[in-house]
Structure formats: C-alpha cells, structure tokens
Design a protein around this motif. Structure first.
Motif: not given
Length: 99
Positions: A15-19, A70-79, A58-68
């Motif tokens: 989870w460190d990427w979030q920092l 299945r974050e249902p809400y919000g902008v994550w990783g630029g999407m 950490v855009l890539e880590s954020c998007l990878k998290h959101a996709l893995s």
C-alpha cells in the motif's frame, strides 16, 4: 460496492504507493461525483481530477489497483469509472492479470 476479496493483504509495502499519490491532500469530492452530477459539470470535475493524476508518480499503481479490485466509483489512475468499466468489459483477462 468494490469486491474486497481481490484486495491485497494489509502489508505496508503493498500500500505504500498511496503515500506518494498526487491526490494526497486534495478534496475527495474532486475524484468522486456527488449524487445527481451529470453532463458538463461531471466532465469538468473528471477532467480536473485527471489533471491531478497526470502529474502523479504512482499513476500506474493506482490504476492497477482500481482495475484489480474493480473500484466502482471515482477517478483512479487517470480513468473514470466509465472508462475502467469499458476497459474491463473489452479485456477482462488482461485486467484480471494486472496488465
């Protein structure tokens, strides 16, 4: 609701990427739409959120998290949620593999 079964274990290294996110300290309302938001207002808010993502180390880590998970809400990783849903629908195997 997010499928928490796919969330990584609670290990700091995972989870460190979030920092390091450019979004830290930003108002969460920039990334998550209020009830009833539509049309140009929604597009403006999402574009502003994506601008923050555009400078994020950490855009890539954020998007990878959101996709893995299945974050249902919000902008994550630029999407936006709609963009992620289209990506998942188009390439579910690649998304599941974390690509």
């Amino acid at each position: 609701m997010a499928d928490i079964r796919r969330l990584p274990t609670p290990v700091a290294e995972v989870w460190d990427w979030q920092l390091h996110g450019a979004c830290r300290g930003e108002n969460t309302s920039l990334f998550f739409h209020p009830d009833g938001e539509r049309g140009p207002a929604r597009a403006r808010r999402q574009n502003a959120a994506k601008a923050v993502c555009g400078r994020c180390p950490v855009l890539e880590s954020c998007l990878k998290h959101a996709l893995s998970v299945r974050e249902p809400y919000g902008v994550w990783g630029g999407m936006s949620e709609e963009e992620r849903a289209r990506l998942i629908a188009a390439e579910p195997a690649a998304v599941a593999a974390g690509v």
